[in-house]
Design an enzyme around this catalytic site. Structure first.
Site, short mmCIF file in Angstrom:
data_model
loop_
_atom_site.label_atom_id
_atom_site.label_comp_id
_atom_site.label_asym_id
_atom_site.label_seq_id
_atom_site.Cartn_x
_atom_site.Cartn_y
_atom_site.Cartn_z
N TYR A 86 0.27 -4.99 -4.94
CA TYR A 86 1.00 -4.87 -3.67
C TYR A 86 2.37 -5.53 -3.72
O TYR A 86 3.01 -5.70 -2.68
CB TYR A 86 0.16 -5.47 -2.55
CG TYR A 86 -1.18 -4.82 -2.38
CD1 TYR A 86 -1.27 -3.47 -2.03
CD2 TYR A 86 -2.36 -5.52 -2.60
CE1 TYR A 86 -2.50 -2.85 -1.89
CE2 TYR A 86 -3.60 -4.91 -2.45
CZ TYR A 86 -3.66 -3.57 -2.10
OH TYR A 86 -4.87 -2.96 -1.97
N CYS B 200 -2.18 1.68 7.54
CA CYS B 200 -0.80 1.40 7.13
C CYS B 200 -0.49 -0.03 7.54
O CYS B 200 -0.41 -0.34 8.73
CB CYS B 200 0.18 2.36 7.76
SG CYS B 200 1.90 1.99 7.33
N GLU C 132 1.41 -0.46 -6.90
CA GLU C 132 1.37 0.83 -6.21
C GLU C 132 2.81 1.19 -5.86
O GLU C 132 3.50 0.44 -5.17
CB GLU C 132 0.52 0.74 -4.94
CG GLU C 132 -0.94 0.47 -5.21
CD GLU C 132 -1.82 0.59 -3.97
OE1 GLU C 132 -1.38 1.23 -2.98
OE2 GLU C 132 -2.93 0.04 -3.98
N ASP D 46 -2.66 -7.44 2.47
CA ASP D 46 -2.95 -6.85 1.16
C ASP D 46 -2.47 -7.82 0.08
O ASP D 46 -1.26 -7.98 -0.13
CB ASP D 46 -2.23 -5.51 1.00
CG ASP D 46 -2.76 -4.44 1.94
OD1 ASP D 46 -3.94 -4.54 2.33
OD2 ASP D 46 -2.00 -3.51 2.28
N CYS E 73 19.44 -4.61 6.88
CA CYS E 73 20.21 -4.59 5.63
C CYS E 73 21.48 -3.79 5.86
O CYS E 73 21.42 -2.58 6.11
CB CYS E 73 19.39 -3.96 4.51
SG CYS E 73 20.29 -3.86 2.94
N CYS F 179 0.84 -1.20 0.00
CA CYS F 179 0.00 0.00 0.00
C CYS F 179 0.87 1.25 0.00
O CYS F 179 1.73 1.42 0.87
CB CYS F 179 -0.92 -0.01 1.21
SG CYS F 179 -1.85 1.52 1.44
N TYR G 289 -7.46 4.42 -9.75
CA TYR G 289 -7.31 3.50 -8.63
C TYR G 289 -8.23 2.29 -8.76
O TYR G 289 -7.82 1.15 -8.52
CB TYR G 289 -7.58 4.23 -7.32
CG TYR G 289 -7.48 3.35 -6.10
CD1 TYR G 289 -6.27 2.78 -5.72
CD2 TYR G 289 -8.60 3.09 -5.31
CE1 TYR G 289 -6.18 1.97 -4.60
CE2 TYR G 289 -8.52 2.29 -4.19
CZ TYR G 289 -7.31 1.73 -3.83
OH TYR G 289 -7.22 0.93 -2.73
#
Length: 215
Positions: free
Chosen positions: A139, A202, A99, A134, A211, A56, A87
Site C-alpha cells: 500500500y 475505497c 499495488e 491499509d 498541489c 488499494c 494477489y
C-alpha cells in the site's frame, strides 16, 4: 478490500527472500470494462505510460480513468522482485510489490502535472508503508516513470507539494519515485473493480493540501 483488515509486513523483502512467482503472465480481460479500450494496446500514437501507487488500487484506478485525456488504466503489481505474482502472494508482503495503476495518457489532451495533482491530492503520501487502515508494503505511495522527462516532472511536482505540506504543518512525502520496472497485470476481477462494484471498498483520503501546478 479484504486485506485491509490485517496488518502486512512494513519492510520490503530482499530479492533472494522474495517468493519465486511463475513464468506465465496473468490472464486478464482484453478490454477496459468502462471505456472498452484495449488494456495491453495498441495505444494511440504519442501516448505515454506512467504508474501510480496510492494504496488499494481499486479506488486509485477509478481516480484516473475518469480524467479526460487518460486513454486506459489497469490495476497491477510493481516495484517488487517476484515475477508474475498473484494477489494472494502480494498480500503476504513477500513479493515486494506495490499495488499500482497503469495510466496510459495522451499528453496533448492532459498534462502530466494534472495527473500528478490528482495523485498528490487524492491520497496521503506521507505515511510510509501504509494508506490509512491499509497497512503493508503493497500500500505504499509510489510513482514509476517511463521517460527521463517524466522523472524530472515528477521530482519538481513533489518539491512543490512538499513545500505546501510543510506550510500546512505536515510531514514530507514518503513516495517512492523510480524508473518503472516490470508491471504485472492484476487478476481480471481487480480491473475497474469499482465500476463493477460501485459500493465496493475505497479507503482513499487526501491530506487536504493542494498541489499547485507549475507557474
Amino acid at each position: 478490500m479484504i486485506s485491509s483488515l490485517f496488518s502486512r509486513p512494513t519492510t520490503l523483502p530482499a530479492a533472494d527472500e522474495a517468493l519465486p512467482g511463475r513464468a506465465a503472465p496473468m490472464e486478464v480481460a482484453a478490454a477496459h470494462f468502462v471505456s472498452g479500450h484495449p488494456l495491453k494496446g495498441p495505444y494511440p500514437e504519442g501516448a505515454e505510460i506512467i504508474y501510480f501507487g496510492l494504496g488499494c488500487f481499486w479506488g486509485a484506478e477509478r481516480l484516473f480513468w475518469t480524467l479526460p485525456g487518460v486513454y486506459v488504466t489497469a490495476a497491477g503489481y510493481q516495484g517488487g522482485a517476484t515475477p508474475n505474482p498473484d494477489y494472494d502472494e502480494v498480500c503476504t508482503g513477500r513479493t515486494g510489490h506495490a499495488e499500482t495503476v497503469m495510466v496510459v495518457y495522451e499528453p496533448d489532451k492532459i498534462s502530466l502535472d494534472t495527473l500528478l495533482k490528482t495523485f498528490w491530492e487524492e491520497h496521503d503520501p506521507t505515511q510510509g508503508m501504509r494508506q490509512g487502515n491499509d497497512v503493508g508494503t503493497q500500500y505504499r505511495s509510489a510513482i514509476y516513470t517511463t521517460t527521463e522527462a517524466q522523472f524530472e516532472t515528477v521530482q519538481a511536482s513533489r518539491e512543490r507539494f512538499d513545500r505546501q505540506l510543510k506550510a500546512a504543518g505536515k510531514g514530507p512525502t514518503t513516495t517512492e519515485i523510480a524508473p518503472a520496472g516490470p508491471f504485472y497485470f492484476a487478476e481480471t476481477y481487480h480491473q475497474q473493480y469499482l465500476a463493477k462494484n460501485p459500493n465496493g471498498y475505497c479507503g482513499l483520503k487526501g491530506t487536504g493540501v493542494s498541489c499547485p501546478l507549475p507557474a
